[in-house]
Design an enzyme around this catalytic site. Structure first.
Site, PDB file in Angstrom:
ATOM      1  N   GLY A   1       0.850  -1.201   0.000  1.00 56.69           N
ATOM      2  CA  GLY A   1       0.000   0.000   0.000  1.00 56.69           C
ATOM      3  C   GLY A   1       0.879   1.242   0.000  1.00 56.69           C
TER       4      GLY A   1
ATOM      5  N   ARG B   1      13.318  10.608  -3.112  1.00 57.06           N
ATOM      6  CA  ARG B   1      14.184  11.775  -3.391  1.00 57.06           C
ATOM      7  C   ARG B   1      15.500  11.673  -2.619  1.00 57.06           C
ATOM      8  NH1 ARG B   1      14.294  16.570  -0.416  1.00 57.06           N
ATOM      9  NH2 ARG B   1      14.871  18.471  -1.542  1.00 57.06           N
ATOM     10  N   ALA B   2      15.376  11.277  -1.337  1.00 56.16           N
ATOM     11  CA  ALA B   2      16.581  11.188  -0.500  1.00 56.16           C
ATOM     12  C   ALA B   2      17.507  10.086  -1.005  1.00 56.16           C
ATOM     13  CB  ALA B   2      16.182  10.931   0.958  1.00 56.16           C
TER      14      ALA B   2
ATOM     15  N   VAL C   1      17.745   8.807  -4.054  1.00 53.66           N
ATOM     16  CA  VAL C   1      18.354   9.164  -5.346  1.00 53.66           C
ATOM     17  C   VAL C   1      19.453  10.208  -5.151  1.00 53.66           C
ATOM     18  CG1 VAL C   1      17.910  10.260  -7.584  1.00 53.66           C
ATOM     19  CG2 VAL C   1      16.328   8.533  -6.698  1.00 53.66           C
TER      20      VAL C   1
ATOM     21  N   ARG D   1       1.250  -5.194  -4.966  1.00 59.45           N
ATOM     22  CA  ARG D   1       1.423  -6.306  -4.021  1.00 59.45           C
ATOM     23  C   ARG D   1       1.704  -7.519  -4.900  1.00 59.45           C
ATOM     24  NH1 ARG D   1      -0.476  -4.093   0.761  1.00 59.45           N
ATOM     25  NH2 ARG D   1      -2.274  -2.725   0.614  1.00 59.45           N
ATOM     26  N   SER D   2       2.939  -8.038  -4.841  1.00 62.03           N
ATOM     27  CA  SER D   2       3.336  -9.096  -5.781  1.00 62.03           C
ATOM     28  C   SER D   2       3.195 -10.489  -5.172  1.00 62.03           C
ATOM     29  CB  SER D   2       4.788  -8.873  -6.214  1.00 62.03           C
ATOM     30  OG  SER D   2       5.231  -9.951  -6.999  1.00 62.03           O
TER      31      SER D   2
ATOM     32  N   ASP E   1       4.718  -4.479   6.128  1.00 61.15           N
ATOM     33  CA  ASP E   1       5.179  -5.782   6.646  1.00 61.15           C
ATOM     34  C   ASP E   1       5.380  -6.835   5.549  1.00 61.15           C
ATOM     35  OD1 ASP E   1       2.459  -5.958   6.237  1.00 61.15           O
ATOM     36  OD2 ASP E   1       2.041  -7.047   8.085  1.00 61.15           O
ATOM     37  N   GLY E   2       4.504  -6.846   4.533  1.00 62.52           N
ATOM     38  CA  GLY E   2       4.665  -7.805   3.437  1.00 62.52           C
ATOM     39  C   GLY E   2       5.949  -7.523   2.662  1.00 62.52           C
ATOM     40  N   SER E   3       6.222  -6.259   2.444  1.00 65.53           N
ATOM     41  CA  SER E   3       7.439  -5.863   1.721  1.00 65.53           C
ATOM     42  C   SER E   3       8.673  -6.221   2.535  1.00 65.53           C
ATOM     43  CB  SER E   3       7.430  -4.354   1.464  1.00 65.53           C
ATOM     44  OG  SER E   3       6.180  -3.951   0.958  1.00 65.53           O
TER      45      SER E   3
ATOM     46  N   ASP F   1      -0.073   2.235   8.501  1.00 65.70           N
ATOM     47  CA  ASP F   1      -0.615   1.441   9.611  1.00 65.70           C
ATOM     48  C   ASP F   1       0.157   1.543  10.929  1.00 65.70           C
ATOM     49  OD1 ASP F   1      -2.461   0.583   7.746  1.00 65.70           O
ATOM     50  OD2 ASP F   1      -1.448  -1.315   7.342  1.00 65.70           O
TER      51      ASP F   1
ATOM     52  N   ARG G   1     -26.257  13.726  16.531  1.00 64.76           N
ATOM     53  CA  ARG G   1     -26.142  12.330  16.126  1.00 64.76           C
ATOM     54  C   ARG G   1     -24.914  11.666  16.735  1.00 64.76           C
ATOM     55  NH1 ARG G   1     -27.030  13.499   9.784  1.00 64.76           N
ATOM     56  NH2 ARG G   1     -29.246  13.069   9.679  1.00 64.76           N
TER      57      ARG G   1
ATOM     58  N   MET H   1      -8.568   2.942   8.659  1.00 64.99           N
ATOM     59  CA  MET H   1      -7.724   1.808   8.237  1.00 64.99           C
ATOM     60  C   MET H   1      -6.733   1.429   9.338  1.00 64.99           C
ATOM     61  SD  MET H   1      -6.741   2.347   4.258  1.00 64.99           S
ATOM     62  CE  MET H   1      -7.747   1.639   2.967  1.00 64.99           C
TER      63      MET H   1
HETATM   64  O1  F6P Z   1      -1.478  -1.365   4.692  1.00 66.66           O
HETATM   65  C1  F6P Z   1      -2.092  -0.191   4.291  1.00 66.66           C
HETATM   66  C2  F6P Z   1      -3.558  -0.404   4.064  1.00 66.66           C
HETATM   67  O2  F6P Z   1      -4.113   0.831   3.643  1.00 66.66           O
HETATM   68  C3  F6P Z   1      -4.331  -0.976   5.242  1.00 66.66           C
HETATM   69  O3  F6P Z   1      -4.621  -0.007   6.221  1.00 66.66           O
HETATM   70  C4  F6P Z   1      -5.534  -1.530   4.548  1.00 66.66           C
HETATM   71  O4  F6P Z   1      -6.117  -2.571   5.307  1.00 66.66           O
HETATM   72  C5  F6P Z   1      -4.967  -2.065   3.267  1.00 66.66           C
HETATM   73  O5  F6P Z   1      -3.779  -1.336   3.028  1.00 66.66           O
HETATM   74  C6  F6P Z   1      -5.858  -1.932   2.054  1.00 66.66           C
HETATM   75  O6  F6P Z   1      -5.214  -2.584   1.003  1.00 66.66           O
HETATM   76  P1  F6P Z   1      -5.591  -2.460  -0.537  1.00 66.66           P
HETATM   77  O7  F6P Z   1      -4.922  -1.232  -1.072  1.00 66.66           O
HETATM   78  O8  F6P Z   1      -5.015  -3.696  -1.136  1.00 66.66           O
HETATM   79  O9  F6P Z   1      -7.078  -2.364  -0.600  1.00 66.66           O
END
Ligand code: F6P
Length: 320
Positions: free
Chosen positions: A11, A21-22, A24, A72-73, A103-105, A127, A162, A169
């Site tokens: 994401g 930028r930094a 490069v 996301r690969s 975290d995935g990266s 996040d 209300r 997120m």
């Molecule tokens: O990790 C960043 C994030 O925006 C999370 O907060 C959210 O759950 C997720 O990515 C959404 O992912 P995607 O862009 O694949 O919908």
């Protein structure tokens, strides 16, 4: 180290461009040839590299998103993905890589280092869910975006008397909800780390109404396990109060990065170049107690974070 590459992955987060930028400009200042990789690990496998010069990163410091695009690969994490990427980099003479992502990266970076390729990792995610660093790049901007939304929602919520649920997120982390809730004066914050009983939510709303509060703002983190639409219906039926839900979604990922995110991104990018120059093999860069630091990538990936319950207690006291 003469030739390096960098990529943005997962994401996007505000501040990625400042980090680009930094990397490069600091890399070129050290005499390196610097290559950007399009679309994260996908581009790494496809050999989608572009040589970058100082002028290519002009006028991007203030922009959200990433000029390199991100993805996301799935392919990279499949068996043989890292070996293929190393082969591609080898043909181009790339000797080190900077990975910017969440975290995935970071897991992707670990597979490359495991296979013997030097990688410096920069924590770029809204996040704030990477335990080794106090803050990730993009988190501060996302919190400010939510804060801006809360201020506007508060106006209309009080005008209509209300209850408003603001869904934010954060995946499995409640930090965006917690920090924005604290700064925005929310009555209730629901997160994966602390999701109170629903009866607590109704009673808190009712107690506020009895004290003459015009509105209640509830921040619900997407990972809290409590669906906002079900919560909305439950609050209405238990309190008799009109309730609305606002899902902020991707608004939180865009926008010009805050000063804090630009500064963090700049320091982290500069540090990555310094470490590559010094021959480091696998590091995660972050910020602890106000200082930029680097640690072993695998140790960083293994860090876990205990939620700070005192912040929830403080919100409780302040919103009575
Ligand atoms: O990790 C960043 C994030 O925006 C999370 O907060 C959210 O759950 C997720 O990515 C959404 O992912 P995607 O862009 O694949 O919908």
């Amino acid at each position: 180290m003469k030739r390096i590459a960098f990529l943005t992955s997962g994401g996007d987060s505000p501040g990625m461009n400042a980090a680009i930028r930094a990397v490069v400009r600091c890399g070129i200042a050290e005499g390196m040839e610097v290559y950007g990789v399009h679309r994260g690990y996908e581009g790494l496998l496809a050999g989608d590299f572009v040589r970058m010069y100082r002028s290519d990163v002009g006028d991007i410091l203030h922009r959200g998103g990433t000029i390199l695009k991100t993805a996301r690969s799935r392919h990279f994490m499949e068996p043989g993905g890292a070996a293929k990427a190393i082969e591609v980099m080898g043909t181009l003479g790339i000797e080190g890589l900077v990975v910017m992502g969440g975290d995935g990266s970071m897991r992707g970076a670990c597979t490359l280092v495991e296979a013997g390729f030097p990688v410096m990792f920069l924590p770029c995610t809204i996040d704030n869910d990477l335990a080794y660093t106090d803050y990730t790049i993009g988190f501060d901007t996302a919190v400010n975006t939510v804060l801006d939304a809360i201020s506007k929602i508060r106006d209309t919520s009080s005008a209509h008397e209300r209850v408003t649920i603001v869904e934010v997120m954060g995946r499995e982390s409640g930090d965006i909800a917690l920090y924005a809730g604290m700064a925005g004066g929310a009555e209730i914050v629901l997160t994966p780390e602390r999701k109170p009983m629903l009866s607590y939510v109704y009673n808190k709303v009712l107690a506020g109404l009895n004290r003459g509060k015009l509105h209640s703002i509830i921040i619900n983190a997407e990972g809290s396990g409590i669906a906002s639409d079900a919560l909305e219906a439950d609050i209405e039926s238990h309190t008799g109060k009109e309730t609305r839900t606002v899902v902020l979604s991707y608004l939180q990922r865009g926008g010009s990065p805050s000063a804090q995110d630009r500064i963090l991104a700049t320091f982290c990018g500069a540090k990555a170049i310094e470490l590559l120059k010094n021959g480091e093999k696998g590091c995660a860069i972050g910020q602890k107690d106000g200082k930029i630091f680097a640690m072993d990538l695998f140790e960083a990936a293994a860090c876990t974070k205990e939620p700070d319950m005192s912040l929830y207690e403080l919100i409780e006291v302040l919103s009575m």
